[in-house]
Scaffold this active site. Sequence first.
Site, short mmCIF file in Angstrom:
data_model
loop_
_atom_site.label_atom_id
_atom_site.label_comp_id
_atom_site.label_asym_id
_atom_site.label_seq_id
_atom_site.Cartn_x
_atom_site.Cartn_y
_atom_site.Cartn_z
N GLU A 168 2.14 -13.41 -36.80
CA GLU A 168 1.02 -12.60 -36.29
C GLU A 168 0.67 -11.39 -37.16
O GLU A 168 0.51 -10.27 -36.65
CB GLU A 168 1.31 -12.15 -34.84
CG GLU A 168 1.60 -13.32 -33.91
CD GLU A 168 1.83 -12.90 -32.46
OE1 GLU A 168 1.94 -11.70 -32.18
OE2 GLU A 168 1.90 -13.79 -31.61
N GLU B 46 3.49 -23.38 -30.53
CA GLU B 46 3.72 -22.77 -29.20
C GLU B 46 2.73 -23.28 -28.17
O GLU B 46 2.17 -22.52 -27.38
CB GLU B 46 3.62 -21.24 -29.31
CG GLU B 46 4.54 -20.64 -30.35
CD GLU B 46 4.47 -19.11 -30.42
OE1 GLU B 46 3.92 -18.49 -29.49
OE2 GLU B 46 4.96 -18.55 -31.42
C1 XIL Z 1 6.91 -14.40 -25.91
C2 XIL Z 1 8.01 -14.90 -25.01
O1 XIL Z 1 7.64 -16.17 -24.51
C3 XIL Z 1 8.25 -13.93 -23.89
O2 XIL Z 1 9.39 -14.34 -23.13
C4 XIL Z 1 8.47 -12.52 -24.45
O3 XIL Z 1 8.54 -11.60 -23.39
C5 XIL Z 1 7.34 -12.11 -25.38
O4 XIL Z 1 7.20 -13.09 -26.38
N1 XIL Z 1 3.54 -15.45 -29.56
C6 XIL Z 1 4.79 -15.56 -30.10
C7 XIL Z 1 5.97 -15.62 -29.20
O5 XIL Z 1 4.95 -15.70 -31.31
O6 XIL Z 1 7.10 -15.00 -29.76
C8 XIL Z 1 5.67 -15.00 -27.87
O7 XIL Z 1 6.80 -15.25 -27.03
C9 XIL Z 1 4.41 -15.58 -27.28
C10 XIL Z 1 3.23 -15.30 -28.16
#
Ligand code: XIL
Length: 314
Positions: free
Chosen positions: A107, A223
């Site tokens: 990100e 994801e």
């Molecule tokens: C999220 C997790 O799922 C949560 O449990 C945590 O509180 C915050 O992070 N993008 C990403 C992930 O790259 O690391 C994030 O994961 C979701 C969005």
Amino acid sequence: MLSSDAQFAARYVENCRILVPENGLKWRALRPSPTEFDFTKTDWLFDFAVKYSLQMRGHTLVWHLSLPRWFSETLNSRNAERHLVHHIESVAGRYAGKVHSWDVVNEAIEVPDGRPDGLRKSPWLEFLGEEYIDLSFRVAAQADPEALRVYNDYGLQYDTSSHAAKRHAALRLLERLQAKGTPIQAFGIQSHLRASETRFNAEKLRQFLRDIASMGLKILITELDVSDQGLPADIEQRDRLVADAYREYLDVVLDEPAVIAVLTWGLSDRYTWLSEFKPREDGLPVRPLPLDENLERKPAWWAIAQAFDNAPLR
Ligand code: XIL
């Protein structure tokens, strides 16, 4: 979840071939202090993966979030490079040879931050400038030459002006990195979908995938989940709309030969970050994943299966 819920672990092994710790490899989880690492839980996960012949994905070495409390008091532009290098060497080095792919940088783009290059004004950028991205990939390549090195980001898949701007910024970033010989090998598209989103344009998504592939990079869907925020309460209807979003998306994505992996962000509605991050207005439990809260297959599971069955063989 895998260590405390045996039923869930059994389903995991049954359904999945690759495992990514949702939070376990982030700085906050691994770094109790500026000098210490705690690998207890991630070692357990790597053992679990070996036991059940799962591949492991690393997420993530460099991110602006999930930083430990000591981070802001400790890091500055003079010592940030040392901390960054030490962290990547220690974490990627510890699991060298055991990782399918690392999200080296996560990100790094945030167009609304207003920079011409679209980069996020993250602490890493403020301390080290754009060079932190190249540096991270180089150190990761040294620490674990075998893991595929991925740049991972979100907000890329829809036909909206903000997603279009992010796609543009992402391609420009990839070009700049390749021009300076950064050892990046793949692009991760997080793919947090919304079932209520109508601005999906298959052709624009295909073009984006082709643009990445034409740079010689692999693509991972890292994801995937489908938020049911804004959908009707009726479960049958809701599950159908969520399943449709999975199928529509995967039909496009699996057509692109550069796509080498698809991971969902969670497996069962029993455990999903969206309960907290995208709750429903009516307070009903969210249903974004392939298995329901009782670990039973939902229409989304069948939609994913069908998309894979229909995908061209490679
Ligand atoms: C999220 C997790 O799922 C949560 O449990 C945590 O509180 C915050 O992070 N993008 C990403 C992930 O790259 O690391 C994030 O994961 C979701 C969005």
